[in-house]
Design a protein around this motif. Sequence first.
Motif, short mmCIF file in Angstrom:
data_model
loop_
_atom_site.label_atom_id
_atom_site.label_comp_id
_atom_site.label_asym_id
_atom_site.label_seq_id
_atom_site.Cartn_x
_atom_site.Cartn_y
_atom_site.Cartn_z
N UNK A 1 12.64 -4.49 -10.52
CA UNK A 1 14.07 -4.13 -10.61
C UNK A 1 14.86 -4.82 -9.49
N UNK A 2 14.29 -4.82 -8.27
CA UNK A 2 15.00 -5.47 -7.16
C UNK A 2 15.07 -6.98 -7.40
N UNK A 3 13.99 -7.56 -7.91
CA UNK A 3 13.99 -9.01 -8.18
C UNK A 3 15.10 -9.37 -9.16
N UNK A 4 15.27 -8.58 -10.20
CA UNK A 4 16.33 -8.87 -11.19
C UNK A 4 17.71 -8.84 -10.53
N UNK A 5 17.93 -7.84 -9.68
CA UNK A 5 19.24 -7.73 -9.02
C UNK A 5 19.47 -8.90 -8.05
N UNK A 6 18.44 -9.25 -7.32
CA UNK A 6 18.59 -10.32 -6.33
C UNK A 6 18.81 -11.67 -7.03
N UNK B 1 -5.47 -5.22 -1.68
CA UNK B 1 -4.01 -5.20 -1.55
C UNK B 1 -3.43 -6.58 -1.84
N UNK B 2 -4.10 -7.61 -1.37
CA UNK B 2 -3.65 -8.98 -1.69
C UNK B 2 -3.75 -9.20 -3.21
N UNK B 3 -4.82 -8.66 -3.79
CA UNK B 3 -5.00 -8.83 -5.24
C UNK B 3 -3.87 -8.14 -6.00
N UNK B 4 -3.51 -6.96 -5.51
CA UNK B 4 -2.42 -6.20 -6.16
C UNK B 4 -1.09 -6.97 -6.04
N UNK B 5 -0.85 -7.57 -4.89
CA UNK B 5 0.38 -8.37 -4.70
C UNK B 5 0.37 -9.58 -5.64
N UNK B 6 -0.80 -10.17 -5.81
CA UNK B 6 -0.90 -11.35 -6.69
C UNK B 6 -0.62 -10.98 -8.15
N UNK B 7 -1.01 -9.78 -8.55
CA UNK B 7 -0.71 -9.33 -9.92
C UNK B 7 0.81 -9.26 -10.12
N UNK C 1 0.82 -1.21 0.00
CA UNK C 1 0.00 0.00 0.00
C UNK C 1 0.86 1.27 0.00
N UNK C 2 2.17 1.09 -0.26
CA UNK C 2 3.11 2.23 -0.31
C UNK C 2 2.96 3.13 0.91
N UNK C 3 2.93 2.50 2.09
CA UNK C 3 2.77 3.27 3.32
C UNK C 3 4.11 3.84 3.75
N UNK C 4 4.14 5.14 4.09
CA UNK C 4 5.38 5.73 4.59
C UNK C 4 5.80 5.01 5.88
N UNK C 5 7.07 4.96 6.16
CA UNK C 5 7.65 4.34 7.39
C UNK C 5 7.48 2.84 7.44
N UNK C 6 6.90 2.23 6.44
CA UNK C 6 6.70 0.79 6.53
C UNK C 6 7.79 0.07 5.74
N UNK C 7 8.23 -1.07 6.29
CA UNK C 7 9.25 -1.87 5.62
C UNK C 7 8.70 -2.41 4.31
N UNK C 8 9.61 -2.78 3.43
CA UNK C 8 9.20 -3.40 2.18
C UNK C 8 9.53 -2.53 0.99
N UNK C 9 9.66 -3.19 -0.16
CA UNK C 9 9.97 -2.48 -1.39
C UNK C 9 8.65 -2.00 -2.01
N UNK C 10 8.67 -0.83 -2.59
CA UNK C 10 7.46 -0.28 -3.21
C UNK C 10 7.08 -1.11 -4.43
N UNK C 11 5.78 -1.22 -4.70
CA UNK C 11 5.34 -2.06 -5.81
C UNK C 11 6.06 -1.75 -7.13
#
Length: 217
Positions: free
Chosen positions: A133-138, A165-171, A118-128
């Motif tokens: 890009x991060x997946x390719x590097x990892x 939000x779960x639906x968005x992650x599944x996409x 949900x692109x929440x400020x202060x929350x851990x995690x990579x933005x959607x």
Amino acid sequence: MSQLEENVKNLLIAIPNNITLVAAAKSRTPGEIQEAVSAGIKAVGENYIQEAEKTFDTLGRIAQWHFIGHLQKNKVKKAIHIFDMIETVDSIELAEEIDTRCIEAGRTMEALLEINIASEPQKAGVLPENVQALAEKVKALKNIRLRGFMTMGPFVDDPEKLRPWFRKAAVIFNDLKGGEIDCLSMGMTDSWRIAIDEGATMVRIGTGIFGPRMQKK
Ligand SMILES: *Cc1c(COP(=O)(O)O)cnc(C)c1O
């Protein structure tokens, strides 16, 4: 049968068997975790390295150990001695540290990227928008096996509000899956059914197994 055993048995019946059930074990004693494993739990999730070390010293490799908390770089070395999977990789710096420590230890680590869905400020995690890009590097790191993604979703009063939000992650997952990427970890005690509806392959359940958490003293 104890309440804990009954909870595990009921969840294992209710959850389709192609879905991995991770017991979220923060603040639980080694005895409780042992009981959950005896009742059929195959994977245990830990949020804190210090707590995980104590539990691990007591119980050893009785289950798959998943790290599901926020991992600081200076704790990576300890983490790789305990965990089979780190579900919360959210930066290339953290991924590189895990890779380096795994090379030293002569092992590989399974990893999920944590998405701040949900692109929440202060929350851990990579933005959607930065997941691909991060997946390719990892994926390019030799001693990490990228297996997929994890998300918490925002804090809501009604779990049904997590569905979009779960639906968005599944996409995102469906766009990037294939090869070794086959895992989407989302859904907790109040939301696991919704998460599975929306495509989760792994759910993380604490209260629904162990009962309510005691207040920290
Ligand atoms: C505590 C926790 C869970 C489980 O939460 P419950 O509501 O107790 O099921 C799942 N994932 C993470 C990352 C957690 O910290």
